[in-house]
Design a protein around this motif. Structure first.
Motif, short mmCIF file in Angstrom:
data_model
loop_
_atom_site.label_atom_id
_atom_site.label_comp_id
_atom_site.label_asym_id
_atom_site.label_seq_id
_atom_site.Cartn_x
_atom_site.Cartn_y
_atom_site.Cartn_z
N THR A 282 0.83 -1.19 0.00
CA THR A 282 0.00 0.00 0.00
C THR A 282 0.87 1.24 0.00
OG1 THR A 282 -1.81 -1.11 1.16
CG2 THR A 282 -1.77 1.29 1.27
N LEU A 283 0.47 2.21 -0.82
CA LEU A 283 1.10 3.52 -0.88
C LEU A 283 0.09 4.55 -0.42
CD1 LEU A 283 2.56 3.02 -4.43
CD2 LEU A 283 3.97 3.22 -2.38
N THR A 284 0.40 5.28 0.64
CA THR A 284 -0.46 6.35 1.12
C THR A 284 0.17 7.68 0.72
OG1 THR A 284 -1.17 4.99 2.99
CG2 THR A 284 -1.56 7.36 3.14
N LEU A 285 -0.56 8.46 -0.06
CA LEU A 285 -0.04 9.70 -0.63
C LEU A 285 -0.75 10.90 -0.04
CD1 LEU A 285 0.77 7.48 -2.75
CD2 LEU A 285 0.49 9.25 -4.50
N SER A 286 0.01 11.96 0.21
CA SER A 286 -0.61 13.25 0.49
C SER A 286 -1.21 13.79 -0.82
CB SER A 286 0.42 14.22 1.06
OG SER A 286 1.41 14.54 0.09
N PRO A 287 -2.11 14.77 -0.76
CA PRO A 287 -2.78 15.24 -1.98
C PRO A 287 -1.84 15.74 -3.06
CG PRO A 287 -3.94 16.02 -0.05
CD PRO A 287 -2.67 15.40 0.46
N ASP A 288 -0.65 16.22 -2.69
CA ASP A 288 0.27 16.78 -3.69
C ASP A 288 1.37 15.81 -4.09
OD1 ASP A 288 1.29 16.89 -1.16
OD2 ASP A 288 2.08 18.94 -1.30
N ALA A 289 1.22 14.54 -3.79
CA ALA A 289 2.22 13.54 -4.18
C ALA A 289 1.85 12.91 -5.52
CB ALA A 289 2.35 12.47 -3.12
N ARG A 290 2.85 12.65 -6.35
CA ARG A 290 2.70 11.98 -7.63
C ARG A 290 3.88 11.03 -7.79
NH1 ARG A 290 -1.29 14.26 -6.80
NH2 ARG A 290 -2.54 15.62 -8.13
N LEU A 291 3.59 9.75 -8.00
CA LEU A 291 4.65 8.74 -8.02
C LEU A 291 4.66 7.97 -9.33
CD1 LEU A 291 4.11 7.11 -4.50
CD2 LEU A 291 5.56 9.08 -5.07
N ILE A 292 5.82 7.42 -9.65
CA ILE A 292 5.94 6.38 -10.67
C ILE A 292 6.57 5.17 -9.99
CG2 ILE A 292 7.08 5.67 -12.79
CD1 ILE A 292 6.78 8.56 -13.76
N ILE A 293 5.92 4.02 -10.12
CA ILE A 293 6.36 2.79 -9.47
C ILE A 293 6.92 1.85 -10.53
CG2 ILE A 293 5.72 0.92 -7.93
CD1 ILE A 293 5.28 3.79 -6.81
N TYR A 294 8.07 1.27 -10.20
CA TYR A 294 8.72 0.31 -11.09
C TYR A 294 8.68 -1.07 -10.45
CZ TYR A 294 12.42 -2.09 -13.71
OH TYR A 294 13.12 -2.99 -14.47
N PHE A 295 8.17 -2.04 -11.20
CA PHE A 295 8.14 -3.44 -10.80
C PHE A 295 9.15 -4.20 -11.67
CE2 PHE A 295 4.01 -1.65 -10.02
CZ PHE A 295 3.50 -2.27 -8.90
N GLN A 296 10.15 -4.78 -11.07
CA GLN A 296 11.09 -5.56 -11.86
C GLN A 296 10.44 -6.86 -12.32
OE1 GLN A 296 14.64 -7.04 -9.90
NE2 GLN A 296 15.82 -6.78 -11.76
N SER A 297 10.62 -7.22 -13.58
CA SER A 297 10.09 -8.46 -14.09
C SER A 297 10.88 -9.63 -13.55
CB SER A 297 10.15 -8.48 -15.62
OG SER A 297 9.33 -7.48 -16.17
N PRO A 298 10.24 -10.81 -13.40
CA PRO A 298 10.97 -11.99 -12.95
C PRO A 298 12.12 -12.31 -13.90
CG PRO A 298 8.61 -12.38 -12.92
CD PRO A 298 8.81 -11.09 -13.63
N ALA A 299 13.19 -12.85 -13.35
CA ALA A 299 14.35 -13.19 -14.18
C ALA A 299 13.98 -14.28 -15.17
CB ALA A 299 15.50 -13.65 -13.30
#
Length: 211
Positions: A194-211
């Motif tokens: 879970t990611l809890t963000l304040s109203p002014d937060a903007r994120l990019i999330i990277y998920f590494q693919s399985p090897a």
């Protein structure tokens, strides 16, 4: 192969080489290509539904072959990926996957990844996939699926925003990430986090693919 996406946008970076992205590309009902990506698609027997850009990167042979599906956008204030994604939105697509947006030139890679937060309000789903991993934009508090041990990186596009995480090996608590490395190289503990963000937060999330 079943897909969550109703459209794939192909940019002119590194063309996918691994099975996952290629299977999604072959399964999609609609391919929208930046003009520089047309040659790679053609060589693999894939026909774009539309070609979008200022046409400075498309071979003349491809111009003739696909003349019936070319959409010229000469605006030099936006890049070809933005032109293609806006075309997808205007065409009514709501769940899009972006391929070929990374690799080759690092400046293009960074610019393209950063655009995800601009694209996010336009779609129900917008994701960027490479041979190595997947990027998604997050604009509000959310819980995301993952696999135990999966490598996760968090990049803050608006460093004034605060974030808190739950379900990652190295937790973040009401912190402003002021540099890109600060949220990188984390790890999933279970099947979601879970990611809890304040109203002014903007994120990019990277998920590494399985090897």
């Amino acid at each position: 192969m079943e897909t969550l996406y109703d459209c794939v946008v192909v940019a002119n970076g590194s063309f996918p080489q691994t099975a996952g992205p290629l299977e999604l590309l072959k399964a999609t009902p609609v391919i929208i290509a930046c003009d520089g990506a047309v040659q790679n698609l053609h060589e693999r027997g894939l026909v774009p539904s539309a070609i979008v850009g200022d046409l400075d990167s498309i071979p003349s042979e491809m111009l003739r072959l696909y003349a019936d599906r070319i959409h010229t956008v000469e605006d030099q204030e936006i890049n070809d990926l933005t032109k293609a994604v806006r075309f997808a939105h205007a065409s009514g697509y709501r769940k899009i996957l972006i391929l070929g947006a990374t690799g080759l030139r690092e400046d293009h890679t960074l610019g393209n990844i950063s655009l995800l937060t601009d694209f996010a309000p336009l779609f129900e789903v917008v994701e960027m996939l490479s041979d190595y991993g997947r990027f998604i934009p997050v604009l509000r508090t959310t819980t995301l699926p993952c696999t135990p041990g999966q490598q996760i990186s968090i990049f803050s596009m608006y460093p004034c925003g605060e974030i808190t995480t739950e379900g990652l090996r190295w937790p973040i608590t009401r912190r402003r990430l002021t540099s890109w490395w600060q949220g990188s190289l984390n790890e999933a503990l279970g099947t979601e986090f879970t990611l809890t963000l304040s109203p002014d937060a903007r994120l990019i999330i990277y998920f590494q693919s399985p090897a």
